[in-house]
Design a protein around this motif. Structure first.
Motif, PDB file in Angstrom:
ATOM      1  N   GLY A   1      37.373  32.352  34.836  1.00  0.00           N
ATOM      2  CA  GLY A   1      38.806  32.418  34.570  1.00  0.00           C
ATOM      3  C   GLY A   1      39.642  32.295  35.835  1.00  0.00           C
ATOM      4  N   SER A   2      40.921  31.965  35.639  1.00  0.00           N
ATOM      5  CA  SER A   2      41.819  31.805  36.773  1.00  0.00           C
ATOM      6  C   SER A   2      42.860  32.911  36.842  1.00  0.00           C
ATOM      7  CB  SER A   2      42.521  30.439  36.691  1.00  0.00           C
ATOM      8  OG  SER A   2      43.275  30.353  35.493  1.00  0.00           O
ATOM      9  N   VAL A   3      42.563  34.038  36.212  1.00  0.00           N
ATOM     10  CA  VAL A   3      43.453  35.192  36.229  1.00  0.00           C
ATOM     11  C   VAL A   3      42.621  36.468  36.348  1.00  0.00           C
ATOM     12  CG1 VAL A   3      45.268  34.090  34.842  1.00  0.00           C
ATOM     13  CG2 VAL A   3      43.459  35.342  33.696  1.00  0.00           C
ATOM     14  N   GLY A   4      43.225  37.521  36.819  1.00  0.00           N
ATOM     15  CA  GLY A   4      42.598  38.831  36.811  1.00  0.00           C
ATOM     16  C   GLY A   4      41.740  39.166  38.021  1.00  0.00           C
ATOM     17  N   THR A   5      41.070  40.290  37.888  1.00  0.00           N
ATOM     18  CA  THR A   5      40.278  40.847  38.974  1.00  0.00           C
ATOM     19  C   THR A   5      39.074  39.986  39.331  1.00  0.00           C
ATOM     20  OG1 THR A   5      40.951  43.049  38.248  1.00  0.00           O
ATOM     21  CG2 THR A   5      39.084  42.929  39.743  1.00  0.00           C
ATOM     22  N   MET A   6      38.372  39.470  38.320  1.00  0.00           N
ATOM     23  CA  MET A   6      37.209  38.620  38.617  1.00  0.00           C
ATOM     24  C   MET A   6      37.643  37.369  39.373  1.00  0.00           C
ATOM     25  SD  MET A   6      34.462  38.803  35.481  1.00  0.00           S
ATOM     26  CE  MET A   6      35.489  37.956  34.320  1.00  0.00           C
ATOM     27  N   PHE A   7      38.789  36.789  38.994  1.00  0.00           N
ATOM     28  CA  PHE A   7      39.288  35.615  39.693  1.00  0.00           C
ATOM     29  C   PHE A   7      39.619  35.953  41.144  1.00  0.00           C
ATOM     30  CE2 PHE A   7      43.069  33.241  41.137  1.00  0.00           C
ATOM     31  CZ  PHE A   7      42.447  32.026  41.361  1.00  0.00           C
ATOM     32  N   ALA A   8      40.237  37.094  41.379  1.00  0.00           N
ATOM     33  CA  ALA A   8      40.570  37.495  42.741  1.00  0.00           C
ATOM     34  C   ALA A   8      39.305  37.596  43.597  1.00  0.00           C
ATOM     35  CB  ALA A   8      41.325  38.827  42.738  1.00  0.00           C
TER      36      ALA A   8
END
Length: 65
Positions: free
Chosen positions: A22-29
């Motif tokens: 994904g390109s949003v959220g904590t995993m993306f960060a």
């Protein structure tokens, strides 16, 4: 943030990063920070989410299932 620091640490230890693409959220960060610091990024995303358009196009390898 802690998520970005985690990504940096993963890369600096020589690990690659597998996550939900994904390109949003904590995993993306974490993933984007790991990539910035040299890790190879593997994205695995469910078809339903990919159709919504939240996938990150910068993954080194990408799998939809």
């Amino acid at each position: 943030t802690e998520a970005k620091e985690l990504g940096k640490l993963i890369a600096c230890e020589g690990y690659d990063f597998v996550y939900g693409a994904g390109s949003v959220g904590t995993m993306f960060a974490s993933a984007s920070s790991a990539k910035f610091h040299g890790a190879k990024i593997y994205g695995v995303i469910p078809e339903k989410l990919n159709n919504v358009g939240v996938d990150w196009k910068e993954c080194d390898e990408f799998e939809e299932n």
